[in-house]
Write a protein that holds these residues in place. Structure first.
Motif, PDB file in Angstrom:
ATOM      1  N   ASP A  90       0.895  -1.209   0.145  1.00  0.00           N
ATOM      2  CA  ASP A  90       0.026   0.178   0.191  1.00  0.00           C
ATOM      3  C   ASP A  90       0.857   1.392   0.026  1.00  0.00           C
ATOM      4  N   LYS A  91       1.998   1.233   0.769  1.00  0.00           N
ATOM      5  CA  LYS A  91       3.019   2.396   0.761  1.00  0.00           C
ATOM      6  C   LYS A  91       3.609   2.568  -0.527  1.00  0.00           C
ATOM      7  N   GLN A  92       3.823   1.640  -1.185  1.00  0.00           N
ATOM      8  CA  GLN A  92       4.482   1.702  -2.466  1.00  0.00           C
ATOM      9  C   GLN A  92       3.654   2.279  -3.660  1.00  0.00           C
ATOM     10  N   LEU A  93       2.105   1.789  -3.308  1.00  0.00           N
ATOM     11  CA  LEU A  93       1.360   2.395  -4.434  1.00  0.00           C
ATOM     12  C   LEU A  93       1.022   3.798  -3.925  1.00  0.00           C
ATOM     13  N   GLU A  94       1.057   4.285  -2.845  1.00  0.00           N
ATOM     14  CA  GLU A  94       0.976   5.923  -2.343  1.00  0.00           C
ATOM     15  C   GLU A  94       1.996   6.516  -2.943  1.00  0.00           C
ATOM     16  N   ARG A  95       3.379   5.853  -3.126  1.00  0.00           N
ATOM     17  CA  ARG A  95       4.524   6.636  -3.574  1.00  0.00           C
ATOM     18  C   ARG A  95       4.312   6.850  -5.274  1.00  0.00           C
ATOM     19  N   TYR A  96       3.895   5.881  -5.987  1.00  0.00           N
ATOM     20  CA  TYR A  96       3.620   5.888  -7.243  1.00  0.00           C
ATOM     21  C   TYR A  96       2.711   6.968  -7.660  1.00  0.00           C
ATOM     22  N   VAL A  97       1.688   6.952  -6.825  1.00  0.00           N
ATOM     23  CA  VAL A  97       0.579   8.124  -7.128  1.00  0.00           C
ATOM     24  C   VAL A  97       1.022   9.442  -6.842  1.00  0.00           C
ATOM     25  N   ALA A  98       1.936   9.623  -5.777  1.00  0.00           N
ATOM     26  CA  ALA A  98       2.387  10.835  -5.714  1.00  0.00           C
ATOM     27  C   ALA A  98       3.473  11.247  -6.894  1.00  0.00           C
ATOM     28  N   ILE A  99       4.301  10.315  -7.515  1.00  0.00           N
ATOM     29  CA  ILE A  99       5.359  10.338  -8.456  1.00  0.00           C
ATOM     30  C   ILE A  99       4.375  10.762  -9.610  1.00  0.00           C
ATOM     31  N   GLN A 100       3.102  10.058  -9.973  1.00  0.00           N
ATOM     32  CA  GLN A 100       2.494  10.579 -11.115  1.00  0.00           C
ATOM     33  C   GLN A 100       2.149  11.872 -11.109  1.00  0.00           C
ATOM     34  N   SER A 101       1.364  12.376  -9.960  1.00  0.00           N
ATOM     35  CA  SER A 101       0.906  13.715 -10.099  1.00  0.00           C
ATOM     36  C   SER A 101       1.993  14.713 -10.126  1.00  0.00           C
ATOM     37  N   ARG A 102       3.208  14.548  -9.824  1.00  0.00           N
ATOM     38  CA  ARG A 102       4.322  15.308 -10.025  1.00  0.00           C
ATOM     39  C   ARG A 102       4.636  15.368 -11.351  1.00  0.00           C
ATOM     40  N   LEU A 103       4.754  14.215 -12.136  1.00  0.00           N
ATOM     41  CA  LEU A 103       5.075  14.301 -13.384  1.00  0.00           C
ATOM     42  C   LEU A 103       4.069  14.789 -14.362  1.00  0.00           C
ATOM     43  N   LEU A 104       2.947  14.796 -13.964  1.00  0.00           N
ATOM     44  CA  LEU A 104       1.899  15.105 -14.567  1.00  0.00           C
ATOM     45  C   LEU A 104       1.919  16.861 -14.531  1.00  0.00           C
ATOM     46  N   ASP A 105       2.112  17.261 -13.589  1.00  0.00           N
ATOM     47  CA  ASP A 105       2.495  18.749 -13.010  1.00  0.00           C
ATOM     48  C   ASP A 105       3.401  19.190 -13.828  1.00  0.00           C
ATOM     49  N   SER A 123      -1.834   0.089 -15.383  1.00  0.00           N
ATOM     50  CA  SER A 123      -2.630  -0.236 -14.047  1.00  0.00           C
ATOM     51  C   SER A 123      -4.050  -0.124 -14.190  1.00  0.00           C
ATOM     52  N   LEU A 124      -5.051  -1.168 -13.323  1.00  0.00           N
ATOM     53  CA  LEU A 124      -6.297  -0.907 -13.435  1.00  0.00           C
ATOM     54  C   LEU A 124      -6.864  -0.399 -12.510  1.00  0.00           C
ATOM     55  N   LEU A 125      -6.075   0.131 -11.536  1.00  0.00           N
ATOM     56  CA  LEU A 125      -6.480   0.628 -10.075  1.00  0.00           C
ATOM     57  C   LEU A 125      -6.679   2.257 -10.290  1.00  0.00           C
ATOM     58  N   ASP A 126      -7.921   2.672  -9.769  1.00  0.00           N
ATOM     59  CA  ASP A 126      -8.413   3.978 -10.004  1.00  0.00           C
ATOM     60  C   ASP A 126      -7.441   5.162  -9.422  1.00  0.00           C
ATOM     61  N   ALA A 127      -6.650   4.755  -8.380  1.00  0.00           N
ATOM     62  CA  ALA A 127      -5.712   5.496  -7.922  1.00  0.00           C
ATOM     63  C   ALA A 127      -4.716   5.972  -8.856  1.00  0.00           C
ATOM     64  N   GLU A 128      -4.451   5.187  -9.648  1.00  0.00           N
ATOM     65  CA  GLU A 128      -3.480   5.269 -10.668  1.00  0.00           C
ATOM     66  C   GLU A 128      -3.877   5.827 -12.229  1.00  0.00           C
ATOM     67  N   GLY A 129      -5.350   5.927 -12.319  1.00  0.00           N
ATOM     68  CA  GLY A 129      -6.177   6.172 -13.449  1.00  0.00           C
ATOM     69  C   GLY A 129      -7.268   7.309 -13.217  1.00  0.00           C
ATOM     70  N   ALA A 130      -8.310   6.929 -12.950  1.00  0.00           N
ATOM     71  CA  ALA A 130      -9.369   8.042 -13.139  1.00  0.00           C
ATOM     72  C   ALA A 130      -9.252   9.008 -12.063  1.00  0.00           C
ATOM     73  N   ASP A 131      -8.676   8.486 -10.723  1.00  0.00           N
ATOM     74  CA  ASP A 131      -8.638   9.560  -9.768  1.00  0.00           C
ATOM     75  C   ASP A 131      -7.480  10.281 -10.161  1.00  0.00           C
ATOM     76  N   GLN A 132      -6.422   9.794 -10.687  1.00  0.00           N
ATOM     77  CA  GLN A 132      -5.256  10.695 -11.164  1.00  0.00           C
ATOM     78  C   GLN A 132      -5.647  11.673 -12.063  1.00  0.00           C
ATOM     79  N   ALA A 133      -6.565  11.283 -13.143  1.00  0.00           N
ATOM     80  CA  ALA A 133      -7.003  12.360 -14.057  1.00  0.00           C
ATOM     81  C   ALA A 133      -7.845  13.245 -13.512  1.00  0.00           C
ATOM     82  N   GLU A 134      -8.818  12.869 -12.589  1.00  0.00           N
ATOM     83  CA  GLU A 134      -9.449  13.740 -12.144  1.00  0.00           C
ATOM     84  C   GLU A 134      -8.715  14.832 -11.115  1.00  0.00           C
ATOM     85  N   GLY A 135      -7.693  14.634 -10.593  1.00  0.00           N
ATOM     86  CA  GLY A 135      -6.966  15.274  -9.582  1.00  0.00           C
ATOM     87  C   GLY A 135      -6.355  16.408 -10.658  1.00  0.00           C
TER      88      GLY A 135
END
Length: 388
Positions: A298-313, A331-343
Motif C-alpha cells: 500500500d505504501k509503494q502504491l502511495e509513492r507511485y501515485v505521488a510520483i505520477q501527480s508530480r510528473l503530470l504537473d 494499471s487498473l487501479l483507479d488511484a493510478e487512473g481515473a482518480d489521477q486524471a480527476e486530480g
C-alpha cells in the motif's frame, strides 16, 4: 531431469522468487535464468518445464506463499498426476504430508483484491492468463514485409498477435527492424498521442523507448522527438533500438530525479504533445509479471501515485496552448487512473479532458481503461488532456 526432479527444481526456484518478492530483489525471469546458468547440464526441455511449473505456481497463489513447496502444493492439490510425483525418490520432492501448510489460492493479496474491486475491475482472474505475443509493424521501414506465420491482426493500427511461445526475435522481420514487440494495448495508448510529422513531441518517461519508437513512426522521422528518463541504463538502450528501427529523429535527455526541470527548462511551453507513461504499480501487467502482485504494498502504491501527480504537473508546463498531454499507466487501479486524471483537472483548470477514441477500451472517469478480460490487452488507463 525426471518429471519429479523438475518439480523439485521448480520448488527451489520458487523459494528464490518468494524471497526476492519479500526483499524487493530480482524479478522471477532473471532468477530463473540465473538458476539455470549455474546448472548448464539442464537441457532445453528441462528449462522450459521448470519455468512453466514455477509460473504455474506463482499464478495459483494469491497471497505470497511461505515457501516454494507450499506454492507447489497448491498446484498439486488440483493435479493428482503432479501430486503423485511427490514420492521422495532420488531428486524428487518429499511425499506430501496432509498436515503441512499449503499456499492460499487466489488472484492477489486481500488488500489488493479490495483495491481492484473498489476500482470496478471485473474478472480480475484474467490478469493472470498467459499473455500472447503482440508486435507492431514498423512503418519507418520500407520493402516487402515477411511476417512470421501464425499471426492475426489486432485492433491496433499496425498490430499483429502471435501465440506466446513464438520465437519472434529470431525472425528476419525482427532482425531487420521491420517489427517491434509491443502489447496491443501499449500500441493503442501511443495512438492517443496522435503525434504528427513536424511536431515537437516529448516522451517524458521513455525508459528503453518502446513507445518512443511508435511515436517516431507516427511522425515519419519529421519533427522533434525528445525521449526523457531519469534511469540512465534504460535510456541508453534506446539509441541502438532506434538505429535498428530506422528512427533517426530521436533525441535522448537524461533527467535528474526530483530536479527534472533543470534539463526540461528549454522546452517549457514548446511541445505540441507530451506523453507521460508514468511509473506505476504495474497492476495491469500481471499476465507477464505475475509475481509483481506479491511485491506491491500500500505504501509503494502511495509513492507511485505521488510520483505520477508530480510528473503530470511537470508535463503541463511543457505543452503549448492547444497542445496535448497524454497520461498512461499500465494499471487498473483507479488511484493510478481515473482518480489521477480527476486530480490533474482539479489542479489545472486551464486544461480539459478529451476522451480518446479507440477501437477498444471502456470509459473510466476522464479516460479509457483497457483490460485483459474485455480487450485482450494488458491493463492500461489512458487519458488525453488539451491545454486551453
Amino acid at each position: 531431469m525426471t518429471p519429479a526432479a523438475r518439480i523439485q527444481a521448480a520448488i527451489e526456484v520458487l523459494d528464490l522468487v518468494i524471497e526476492a518478492a519479500r526483499s524487493n530483489g530480482a524479478p522471477a525471469d532473471r532468477l530463473i535464468s540465473e538458476w539455470f546458468r549455474a546448472r548448464r547440464w539442464a537441457g532445453s526441455g528441462d528449462r522450459r518445464a521448470v519455468r512453466e511449473l514455477a509460473y504455474r505456481a506463482i499464478r495459483a497463489c494469491g497471497e505470497i506463499p511461505e515457501t516454494g513447496r507450499a506454492a507447489m502444493l497448491r498446484v498439486a492439490d488440483s493435479d493428482p498426476q503432479l501430486a503423485a510425483l511427490f514420492d521422495g525418490s532420488r531428486h524428487a520432492p518429499a511425499p506430501i504430508d496432509g498436515a503441512e501448510p499449503m499456499a492460499e489460492a487466489g488472484v492477489a493479496p486481500a488488500w489488493l483484491m479490495q483495491r481492484l474491486a473498489d476500482s470496478g475491475v471485473e474478472h480480475p482472474e484474467a490478469l493472470l492468463d498467459r499473455a500472447p505475443l503482440d508486435i507492431r509493424v514498423n512503418t519507418l521501414k520500407s520493402g516487402s514485409l515477411d511476417l512470421p506465420e501464425g499471426g492475426e491482426k489486432t485492433v491496433a493500427a499496425h498490430g499483429w498477435r502471435y501465440p506466446p511461445e513464438t520465437k519472434i526475435e529470431q525472425s528476419p522481420a525482427y532482425l531487420e527492424g521491420m517489427i517491434e514487440v509491443q502489447d496491443a494495448g501499449s500500441q493503442l495508448t501511443c495512438e492517443v498521442v496522435a503525434a504528427r510529422p513536424g511536431e515537437t513531441v516529448i516522451d517524458l518517461c521513455a525508459g528503453a523507448g518502446g513507445k518512443t519508437l511508435a511515436l517516431a513512426a507516427a511522425m515519419e522521422n519529421v519533427g522533434r522527438l525528445i525521449a526523457c528518463d531519469a534511469d540512465r541504463a534504460r535510456l541508453q538502450r534506446l539509441p541502438p533500438r532506434a538505429e535498428r528501427a530506422g528512427a533517426t529523429g530521436i533525441e535522448t535527455l537524461l533527467l535528474d530525479a526530483n530536479r527534472e526541470m533543470q534539463a526540461l527548462e528549454p522546452f517549457v511551453g514548446a511541445a505540441d504533445a507530451v506523453l507521460v507513461d508514468a511509473p506505476c504499480s504495474g497492476a495491469g501487467t500481471w499476465r507477464r509479471n505475475p509475481e509483481a502482485r506479491w511485491r506491491l504494498t500500500d505504501k509503494q502504491l502511495e509513492r507511485y501515485v505521488a510520483i505520477q501527480s508530480r510528473l503530470l504537473d511537470i508535463a503541463a508546463t511543457l505543452v503549448k496552448r492547444g497542445g496535448r498531454l497524454v497520461f498512461v499507466t499500465c494499471s487498473l487501479l483507479d488511484a493510478e487512473g481515473a482518480d489521477q486524471a480527476e486530480g490533474f483537472l482539479t489542479r489545472h483548470p486551464d486544461w480539459r479532458a478529451e476522451l480518446p477514441v479507440l477501437p477498444a477500451g471502456t470509459p473510466r472517469g476522464a479516460g479509457l481503461r483497457l483490460s485483459p478480460s474485455r480487450d485482450g490487452t494488458d491493463g492500461f488507463f489512458v487519458a488525453r488532456f488539451v491545454r486551453l
